[in-house]
Motif scaffolding. Sequence first.
Motif, PDB file in Angstrom:
ATOM      1  N   LEU A   1       0.806  -1.220   0.000  1.00 56.47           N
ATOM      2  CA  LEU A   1       0.000   0.000   0.000  1.00 56.47           C
ATOM      3  C   LEU A   1       0.838   1.267   0.000  1.00 56.47           C
ATOM      4  O   LEU A   1       0.381   2.308  -0.499  1.00 56.47           O
ATOM      5  CB  LEU A   1      -0.934   0.004   1.223  1.00 56.47           C
ATOM      6  CG  LEU A   1      -1.974  -1.104   1.282  1.00 56.47           C
ATOM      7  CD1 LEU A   1      -2.758  -1.034   2.586  1.00 56.47           C
ATOM      8  CD2 LEU A   1      -2.927  -1.018   0.096  1.00 56.47           C
ATOM      9  N   ASP A   2       2.050   1.221   0.530  1.00 50.06           N
ATOM     10  CA  ASP A   2       2.868   2.443   0.656  1.00 50.06           C
ATOM     11  C   ASP A   2       4.338   2.066   0.588  1.00 50.06           C
ATOM     12  O   ASP A   2       4.844   1.362   1.468  1.00 50.06           O
ATOM     13  CB  ASP A   2       2.545   3.144   1.976  1.00 50.06           C
ATOM     14  CG  ASP A   2       3.301   4.467   2.126  1.00 50.06           C
ATOM     15  OD1 ASP A   2       3.820   4.970   1.112  1.00 50.06           O
ATOM     16  OD2 ASP A   2       3.356   4.971   3.258  1.00 50.06           O
ATOM     17  N   GLN A   3       5.009   2.536  -0.470  1.00 47.50           N
ATOM     18  CA  GLN A   3       6.444   2.284  -0.609  1.00 47.50           C
ATOM     19  C   GLN A   3       7.302   3.463  -0.181  1.00 47.50           C
ATOM     20  O   GLN A   3       8.536   3.402  -0.246  1.00 47.50           O
ATOM     21  CB  GLN A   3       6.794   1.933  -2.066  1.00 47.50           C
ATOM     22  CG  GLN A   3       6.177   0.653  -2.573  1.00 47.50           C
ATOM     23  CD  GLN A   3       4.769   0.855  -3.100  1.00 47.50           C
ATOM     24  OE1 GLN A   3       4.481   1.873  -3.735  1.00 47.50           O
ATOM     25  NE2 GLN A   3       3.898  -0.120  -2.867  1.00 47.50           N
ATOM     26  N   SER A   4       6.638   4.528   0.264  1.00 50.21           N
ATOM     27  CA  SER A   4       7.394   5.717   0.661  1.00 50.21           C
ATOM     28  C   SER A   4       8.003   5.580   2.054  1.00 50.21           C
ATOM     29  O   SER A   4       8.990   6.253   2.363  1.00 50.21           O
ATOM     30  CB  SER A   4       6.496   6.957   0.616  1.00 50.21           C
ATOM     31  OG  SER A   4       5.401   6.802   1.513  1.00 50.21           O
ATOM     32  N   ASN A   5       7.427   4.758   2.880  1.00 48.47           N
ATOM     33  CA  ASN A   5       7.931   4.559   4.238  1.00 48.47           C
ATOM     34  C   ASN A   5       8.339   3.100   4.430  1.00 48.47           C
ATOM     35  O   ASN A   5       7.867   2.199   3.733  1.00 48.47           O
ATOM     36  CB  ASN A   5       6.861   4.928   5.275  1.00 48.47           C
ATOM     37  CG  ASN A   5       6.483   6.396   5.223  1.00 48.47           C
ATOM     38  OD1 ASN A   5       7.348   7.258   5.102  1.00 48.47           O
ATOM     39  ND2 ASN A   5       5.189   6.682   5.299  1.00 48.47           N
ATOM     40  N   HIS A   6       9.213   2.903   5.395  1.00 45.94           N
ATOM     41  CA  HIS A   6       9.626   1.535   5.707  1.00 45.94           C
ATOM     42  C   HIS A   6       8.449   0.792   6.334  1.00 45.94           C
ATOM     43  O   HIS A   6       7.792   1.312   7.243  1.00 45.94           O
ATOM     44  CB  HIS A   6      10.817   1.548   6.667  1.00 45.94           C
ATOM     45  CG  HIS A   6      11.556   0.247   6.721  1.00 45.94           C
ATOM     46  ND1 HIS A   6      11.055  -0.869   7.346  1.00 45.94           N
ATOM     47  CD2 HIS A   6      12.752  -0.125   6.195  1.00 45.94           C
ATOM     48  CE1 HIS A   6      11.904  -1.876   7.227  1.00 45.94           C
ATOM     49  NE2 HIS A   6      12.955  -1.448   6.532  1.00 45.94           N
ATOM     50  N   PRO A   7       8.136  -0.435   5.871  1.00 43.84           N
ATOM     51  CA  PRO A   7       6.956  -1.138   6.381  1.00 43.84           C
ATOM     52  C   PRO A   7       7.086  -1.635   7.809  1.00 43.84           C
ATOM     53  O   PRO A   7       6.074  -2.036   8.418  1.00 43.84           O
ATOM     54  CB  PRO A   7       6.805  -2.310   5.401  1.00 43.84           C
ATOM     55  CG  PRO A   7       8.162  -2.514   4.853  1.00 43.84           C
ATOM     56  CD  PRO A   7       8.814  -1.175   4.803  1.00 43.84           C
ATOM     57  N   TRP A   8       8.309  -1.615   8.343  1.00 43.68           N
ATOM     58  CA  TRP A   8       8.510  -2.135   9.699  1.00 43.68           C
ATOM     59  C   TRP A   8       9.077  -1.028  10.575  1.00 43.68           C
ATOM     60  O   TRP A   8      10.190  -0.554  10.345  1.00 43.68           O
ATOM     61  CB  TRP A   8       9.443  -3.342   9.683  1.00 43.68           C
ATOM     62  CG  TRP A   8       9.245  -4.313  10.816  1.00 43.68           C
ATOM     63  CD1 TRP A   8      10.124  -4.600  11.810  1.00 43.68           C
ATOM     64  CD2 TRP A   8       8.110  -5.121  11.057  1.00 43.68           C
ATOM     65  NE1 TRP A   8       9.598  -5.540  12.660  1.00 43.68           N
ATOM     66  CE2 TRP A   8       8.351  -5.884  12.218  1.00 43.68           C
ATOM     67  CE3 TRP A   8       6.880  -5.277  10.401  1.00 43.68           C
ATOM     68  CZ2 TRP A   8       7.424  -6.782  12.731  1.00 43.68           C
ATOM     69  CZ3 TRP A   8       5.955  -6.179  10.915  1.00 43.68           C
ATOM     70  CH2 TRP A   8       6.240  -6.918  12.069  1.00 43.68           C
ATOM     71  N   ASN A   9       8.317  -0.579  11.548  1.00 43.04           N
ATOM     72  CA  ASN A   9       8.728   0.528  12.406  1.00 43.04           C
ATOM     73  C   ASN A   9       9.003   0.028  13.818  1.00 43.04           C
ATOM     74  O   ASN A   9       8.757  -1.136  14.142  1.00 43.04           O
ATOM     75  CB  ASN A   9       7.648   1.625  12.404  1.00 43.04           C
ATOM     76  CG  ASN A   9       6.275   1.097  12.774  1.00 43.04           C
ATOM     77  OD1 ASN A   9       6.158   0.168  13.571  1.00 43.04           O
ATOM     78  ND2 ASN A   9       5.236   1.674  12.185  1.00 43.04           N
ATOM     79  N   PRO A  10       9.518   0.878  14.702  1.00 39.49           N
ATOM     80  CA  PRO A  10       9.823   0.437  16.077  1.00 39.49           C
ATOM     81  C   PRO A  10       8.610  -0.106  16.836  1.00 39.49           C
ATOM     82  O   PRO A  10       8.752  -1.004  17.677  1.00 39.49           O
ATOM     83  CB  PRO A  10      10.375   1.704  16.741  1.00 39.49           C
ATOM     84  CG  PRO A  10      10.927   2.501  15.609  1.00 39.49           C
ATOM     85  CD  PRO A  10      10.032   2.237  14.440  1.00 39.49           C
ATOM     86  N   THR A  11       7.436   0.441  16.562  1.00 39.03           N
ATOM     87  CA  THR A  11       6.234  -0.053  17.253  1.00 39.03           C
ATOM     88  C   THR A  11       5.939  -1.508  16.893  1.00 39.03           C
ATOM     89  O   THR A  11       5.684  -2.349  17.764  1.00 39.03           O
ATOM     90  CB  THR A  11       5.019   0.833  16.906  1.00 39.03           C
ATOM     91  OG1 THR A  11       5.304   2.189  17.268  1.00 39.03           O
ATOM     92  CG2 THR A  11       3.777   0.355  17.640  1.00 39.03           C
ATOM     93  N   LEU A  12       5.979  -1.822  15.605  1.00 39.59           N
ATOM     94  CA  LEU A  12       5.742  -3.197  15.171  1.00 39.59           C
ATOM     95  C   LEU A  12       6.840  -4.127  15.668  1.00 39.59           C
ATOM     96  O   LEU A  12       6.572  -5.267  16.071  1.00 39.59           O
ATOM     97  CB  LEU A  12       5.653  -3.248  13.642  1.00 39.59           C
ATOM     98  CG  LEU A  12       4.326  -2.787  13.039  1.00 39.59           C
ATOM     99  CD1 LEU A  12       4.471  -2.549  11.549  1.00 39.59           C
ATOM    100  CD2 LEU A  12       3.236  -3.806  13.311  1.00 39.59           C
ATOM    101  N   GLN A  13       8.070  -3.650  15.648  1.00 39.13           N
ATOM    102  CA  GLN A  13       9.181  -4.484  16.118  1.00 39.13           C
ATOM    103  C   GLN A  13       9.028  -4.803  17.598  1.00 39.13           C
ATOM    104  O   GLN A  13       9.327  -5.923  18.047  1.00 39.13           O
ATOM    105  CB  GLN A  13      10.505  -3.779  15.849  1.00 39.13           C
ATOM    106  CG  GLN A  13      11.719  -4.574  16.306  1.00 39.13           C
ATOM    107  CD  GLN A  13      13.023  -3.897  15.913  1.00 39.13           C
ATOM    108  OE1 GLN A  13      13.087  -3.197  14.905  1.00 39.13           O
ATOM    109  NE2 GLN A  13      14.062  -4.091  16.720  1.00 39.13           N
TER     110      GLN A  13
END
Length: 477
Positions: free
Chosen positions: A408-420
């Motif tokens: 859906l979005d390639q402008s941001n990294h799909p894995w952020n600190p919250t998900l990690q």
Amino acid sequence: MKKESSVTLKTGELSGRVTRARAAAHCSSGKLPPLKERSQQNQKQLSRVNSKRAASDNTCVPRKKRTVLQDVTNVCCENAYTSCVNSNKIQAKKRKLSKAAQVNVSKVVPSVAVDSMQFQADSKAKSLQETALKSEDTMCSINLEHKELLRPSSNECNMDVRLPESQMSGISGQPLISQNKDKKGNLSTVLTALKDQGVTGIDDDLEDPLLCSLYAADIYDTMRVAELARRPYSNFMEMVQRDITQSMRGILVDWLVEVSEEYKLVTDTLYLTVYLIDWFLSKNYIERQRLQLLGITCMLIASKYEEINAPRIEDFCFITDNTYTKAEVLKMESQVLKSSEYQLFAPTIKTFLRRFLRAAQASYKDPSLELEYLANYLAELTLMDYGFLNFLPSIIAASAVFLARWTLDQSNHPWNPTLQHYASYKASDLKTTVLALQDLQLNTDGCPLTAIRTKYRQDKFKCVAALSSPKLLETLF
């Protein structure tokens, strides 16, 4: 109460209520005139049947007094059990004394003078008893400022306010309200520390009991352990089965997706069905003629566990064009339950997907339904592929969120600190699973199993099955 009759006294004599015995005694002595005619007396008695008075109009009948209520608030509930025990004993004692004080009042006495004297004595005794009980209430009260029980001496209060040791064993020394406050305080401290690390807290909604914010982290820690303990073998096709193949299993799951849509079953039922099938096939050999029987039986068991209104056995027999009878389904159900040792629950991909999607939505101002549908679509695709049994349910759920965000979005990294933080996986841990999931997503031509793709091409799922993800970059991992 004995029946009584009144007589008319001569002028100048005292009027009052007399019994038959007194009237007979006075008549024999000549002090009273003879009674009136029997007919007049009967008419007078009939006119007074409905009233049923115990005394004449001149007699003053004492009114029953209702005991004054004490403190009826619940401000003392914080001190667990002890105050409740005291109040119960005191109220029981009050009721007992009140009944004893009212016995003489309710009785009919032969004379007005004696009745008045008895009522005054009873009222005085009752007031003294109420005063004594009020003083006991005061001495046995709870000091709310210091949150401790004022224990009276044996002379002041003849009751032991301490609970027996058998009852105190299950009661914590600290009130439950204080424990919850401490738990909330610890959670607030944790959330503050997470904000300093750039992690958005998803368990800060303490007012919604459905989210279980106080216990969510502990619950999912337990799930991570359970997914290891209740995991089917990833090589049962090679080690246990001889008559069925991987493609047969995929066809069965694809058909069960259509059955779940036909009967409008929830997604959790489908996941649990596939889990029970894999668990049974990991432990037991089965012929291909009975593979469909195993499928509908596992869906029947999962429906009983997950659904509010589960389909009947006859419905599952009908969906197979009555290939199997009700007796055969019941026999297979017994075999599946014994094989699973009646432990039906196990964390599935859907269990972890809910948690990880909540963490992914934290970076959006408004919840993204498209992200949710796409992640669910990718996760369901893995049910038909036997090769995904090599991966844990939690890592498949994390990879589905990773690939959905990248699609859906390639402008941001799909894995952020919250998900990690909440998934406990780094982006590098997901590389193998994400690449396999992308191949499954893009394999639209060579895959004959189309039930899930057809399901998610509907408008109610925003046609997410038509989306395709761009090439994954090495820098993402």
